[in-house]
Design a protein around this motif. Structure first.
Motif, PDB file in Angstrom:
ATOM      1  N   ARG A  49       0.840  -1.199   0.000  1.00 37.81           N
ATOM      2  CA  ARG A  49       0.000   0.000   0.000  1.00 37.81           C
ATOM      3  C   ARG A  49       0.876   1.250   0.000  1.00 37.81           C
ATOM      4  O   ARG A  49       1.836   1.364   0.756  1.00 37.81           O
ATOM      5  CB  ARG A  49      -0.914  -0.006   1.229  1.00 37.81           C
ATOM      6  N   ALA A  50       0.527   2.180  -0.855  1.00 44.28           N
ATOM      7  CA  ALA A  50       1.293   3.421  -0.961  1.00 44.28           C
ATOM      8  C   ALA A  50       0.862   4.383   0.146  1.00 44.28           C
ATOM      9  O   ALA A  50      -0.326   4.663   0.321  1.00 44.28           O
ATOM     10  CB  ALA A  50       1.056   4.062  -2.331  1.00 44.28           C
ATOM     11  N   ASP A  51       1.830   4.876   0.899  1.00 42.36           N
ATOM     12  CA  ASP A  51       1.573   5.798   2.006  1.00 42.36           C
ATOM     13  C   ASP A  51       2.092   7.179   1.611  1.00 42.36           C
ATOM     14  O   ASP A  51       3.297   7.387   1.465  1.00 42.36           O
ATOM     15  CB  ASP A  51       2.276   5.292   3.262  1.00 42.36           C
ATOM     16  N   ALA A  52       1.169   8.125   1.436  1.00 45.87           N
ATOM     17  CA  ALA A  52       1.554   9.467   0.989  1.00 45.87           C
ATOM     18  C   ALA A  52       2.468  10.167   1.989  1.00 45.87           C
ATOM     19  O   ALA A  52       3.228  11.068   1.610  1.00 45.87           O
ATOM     20  CB  ALA A  52       0.301  10.309   0.741  1.00 45.87           C
ATOM     21  N   THR A  53       2.436   9.750   3.251  1.00 50.54           N
ATOM     22  CA  THR A  53       3.299  10.393   4.248  1.00 50.54           C
ATOM     23  C   THR A  53       4.765  10.056   4.024  1.00 50.54           C
ATOM     24  O   THR A  53       5.646  10.688   4.618  1.00 50.54           O
ATOM     25  CB  THR A  53       2.885   9.976   5.665  1.00 50.54           C
ATOM     26  N   ARG A  54       5.043   9.058   3.212  1.00 53.93           N
ATOM     27  CA  ARG A  54       6.428   8.691   2.907  1.00 53.93           C
ATOM     28  C   ARG A  54       7.074   9.648   1.909  1.00 53.93           C
ATOM     29  O   ARG A  54       8.295   9.637   1.732  1.00 53.93           O
ATOM     30  CB  ARG A  54       6.485   7.279   2.331  1.00 53.93           C
ATOM     31  N   VAL A  55       6.257  10.450   1.221  1.00 53.00           N
ATOM     32  CA  VAL A  55       6.798  11.396   0.241  1.00 53.00           C
ATOM     33  C   VAL A  55       7.603  12.457   0.982  1.00 53.00           C
ATOM     34  O   VAL A  55       7.147  13.036   1.972  1.00 53.00           O
ATOM     35  CB  VAL A  55       5.673  12.049  -0.577  1.00 53.00           C
ATOM     36  N   ARG A  56       8.794  12.714   0.503  1.00 53.19           N
ATOM     37  CA  ARG A  56       9.698  13.654   1.166  1.00 53.19           C
ATOM     38  C   ARG A  56       9.101  15.058   1.218  1.00 53.19           C
ATOM     39  O   ARG A  56       8.441  15.511   0.271  1.00 53.19           O
ATOM     40  CB  ARG A  56      11.046  13.686   0.432  1.00 53.19           C
ATOM     41  N   SER A  57       9.309  15.730   2.316  1.00 58.61           N
ATOM     42  CA  SER A  57       8.787  17.088   2.494  1.00 58.61           C
ATOM     43  C   SER A  57       9.290  17.998   1.375  1.00 58.61           C
ATOM     44  O   SER A  57      10.486  18.015   1.056  1.00 58.61           O
ATOM     45  CB  SER A  57       9.228  17.633   3.853  1.00 58.61           C
TER      46      SER A  57
END
Length: 596
Positions: A49-57
């Motif tokens: 599952r893709a977790d959008a919180t993993r996207v770098r700030s």
């Protein structure tokens, strides 16, 4: 095998590329640099599952791209990979490798790509599942679950064909049982439904419609309704093309009548053909083609006139037939083709709801026959598991002994799941025992563990510490890999499998991972220098820049010695630390070179 991974804007990693070789690759670095993001990236390629919180700030999306080669796979595994690529429309790169990628948007859905084609994440997962086995810290916890323990035993026992046969028989058995129960419990309603279907089918059969008959009948009715006008139009056109028609439909010449198109074209053709001019003779050839077209049209018009009925007396018959067809289309479908489809489905349903005593007896006999076959398949599967359980326990216990747990013991128990008469999946075995026939068989599998021989063996979930559980999982994976149940050429990834251990146990873990790397590509995220020393490829994840971004670099020679020294005691810049690291590295190399 995974040859390369590229990561953009995932967690602590801004942009990094890591290349992997055969054998054992380790990833090391300070805590917080983003080592685990490499494993997270591989999990995304595995369809997680893709977790959008993993996207770098500060970034809009994260991208993970992996390059895989399949040349080292056995024939069966390679054929399965080819089938997955073909079904997805994916293509290999020029060098035969396959590129898989996944992007995670901060605000929108994730995207998956395989071989240059956009695919569902499930399709990407089916591809990478054949090539990657991922073991994170959560996998150690999952090993405590009964279903995971059963899956491990099934991999070791190679139950694939027997389990598949059991599942097919179980599906057929349950379907027949449900059908029998439904017929018995709803006999009155089913009998009424059968009467309605029989009435409808008798009504359709009485009319006996043909496919497409309603459309053909409509065309005939329109033609009969305009019979005189159609005859006059066709005759007039026929006469203009090739001359007037007499009462028999043959061409007739009348003094003073205009000459036909065929006559005029023939006259023009003859005049042009009689010249010696090339241009005119070419035009004569064109007129010859036009004459052929006119002749064909005239002939078809003659056939049309010949087939027209002499009068409109058939119109009443066709109107009556149309009324019969409309009765059917009002009740059962929009057109006759739909009515015929409805009738086919009704006959199928009628065969299914036969509630006669003969039908119920026949169905009960079918249920009993399937139950006997299922019980035999379940017993066969259970026997195979019980035999394999002893071998698996012995092999894993031996591996644990080599992992500085000489007195540890793993036990694998296989018991049947009892059932009562109210259980809808209750199955009677040849022994007379009533068991629950689940989707994976009749067995309950449980791993037991004792850290010291002679102590009580308790369930793994109640007896193993974190470090012990790590070593149990590694020992299990080594046994499964060396039992040839998984294709060589695949990649095994371990995320801090050495958590909670150190000293001599850490050295033994490094040895086992190096041995596992003889047949598989192994990638390990580790904090232990004893493990890192056994690596064929050593990658370090470093923090670079003021923004905390991380990058991946390969270390060799003095740089690798410095990294091992840092891992030993944070003494990367000291002579003593480097000396200790060099000694550790040389010992590992000597052992690797001397191993078979």
């Amino acid at each position: 095998m995974l040859t390369e991974i590229r990561i953009e804007s995932l967690g602590a990693i801004s942009a990094a590329t890591a290349e992997f070789g055969q054998g054992l690759t380790v990833l090391t670095g300070e805590t917080g640099t983003g080592k685990t993001m490499v494993v997270t990236g591989l999990q995304l390629l595995g369809g997680a599952r893709a977790d959008a919180t993993r996207v770098r700030s500060g970034a809009d999306r994260a991208v993970v791209e992996g390059r895989f080669t399949t040349v080292d796979l056995d024939e069966a595994a390679a054929a399965q990979i080819d089938d997955i690529l073909d079904s997805s429309g994916a293509e290999r790169d020029e060098d035969g490798s396959v590129i898989a990628s996944r992007s995670v948007s901060r605000d929108g859905p994730s995207r998956a790509y395989l071989g240059g084609r956009s695919v569902p994440a499930k399709s990407l997962s089916s591809f990478t599942t054949e090539l990657l086995t991922l073991h994170g810290q959560n996998d150690q916890l999952r090993l405590m679950r009964p279903e995971q323990q059963r899956n491990a035993l099934d991999r070791f026992a190679d139950v694939g064909s027997r389990l598949e046969r059991y599942r097919k028989l179980r599906d057929a058995w349950q379907s027949a049982r449900r059908d029998l129960v439904e017929r018995r419990n709803h006999a009155r309603e089913l009998a009424q439904e059968a009467d309605r279907l029989k009435f409808a089918l008798n009504e359709i059969d009485a009319v006996d419609p043909e496919p497409g008959e309603d459309d053909a009948l409509l065309a005939d009715i329109r033609r009969l309704s305009e019979l005189d006008a159609l005859r006059e139009a066709a005759a007039s056109a026929r006469g203009a093309l090739s001359g007037a028609l007499d009462d028999s439909g043959a061409a007739a010449e009348f003094p003073g009548e205009p000459r036909s198109a065929a006559d005029l074209l023939g006259q023009a053709k003859a005049a042009l053909a009689a010249t010696d001019d090339a241009t005119l003779r070419a035009l004569a050839d064109q007129l010859d083609e036009a004459l052929a077209v006119v002749s064909d049209a005239a002939r078809e018009l003659g056939d049309y006139l010949f087939q027209l009925p002499a009068d409109a007396s058939a119109l009443d018959t066709k109107l009556a037939r149309q009324a019969d067809l409309r009765t059917l289309t009002r009740k059962y479908a929009a057109d006759i083709d739909g009515v015929l489809q409805w009738a086919r489905q009704a006959r199928t349903r009628l065969a299914q709801i036969d509630v006669s005593e003969e039908a119920l007896t026949s169905l009960q006999r079918r249920v009993d026959e399937l139950a006997v076959q299922l019980a035999e398949a379940a017993t066969d599967l259970s026997k195979l598991r019980r035999q394999a359980a002893k071998r698996l326990a012995k092999a894993v216990s031996a591996e644990l002994s080599g992992l500085a747990m000489a007195n540890a013991e793993l036990a694998v128990s296989v018991t049947t799941a009892a059932a009562n008469d109210d259980n809808p999946a209750a199955l009677r075995l040849p022994s007379g025992e009533l068991v629950h026939a689940g989707a994976d068989g009749i067995d309950q599998v449980e791993f037991g563990f004792a850290a010291h021989r002679g102590t009580t063996v308790l369930p793994l979930s109640k007896s193993a510490s974190g470090g012990e559980l790590s070593r149990v999982m590694l020992a299990l994976e080594v046994v499964l890999a060396t039992s040839a149940r998984r294709s060589a050429g695949t990649t095994m990834v371990f995320d801090e499998v050495d958590a909670g251990v150190g000293g001599r146990a850490a050295v033994q873990i490094g040895r086992r991972l190096a041995r596992l790397a003889h047949t598989h590509q192994v990638i390990v995220v580790t904090h232990l220098p004893q493990v890192a020393a056994y690596a064929d490829v050593h990658l370090v994840v470093d923090t670079i820049g003021a923004d905390g971004a991380s990058a991946v670099r390969r270390v060799e020679g003095a740089d690798r010695v410095a990294e091992l020294a840092r891992m030993l005691a944070g003494l990367g810049d000291s002579d003593s630390g480097r000396a200790h690291a060099s000694e550790l590295l040389e010992a590992a190399r000597a052992e690797i070179s001397s191993s078979p």
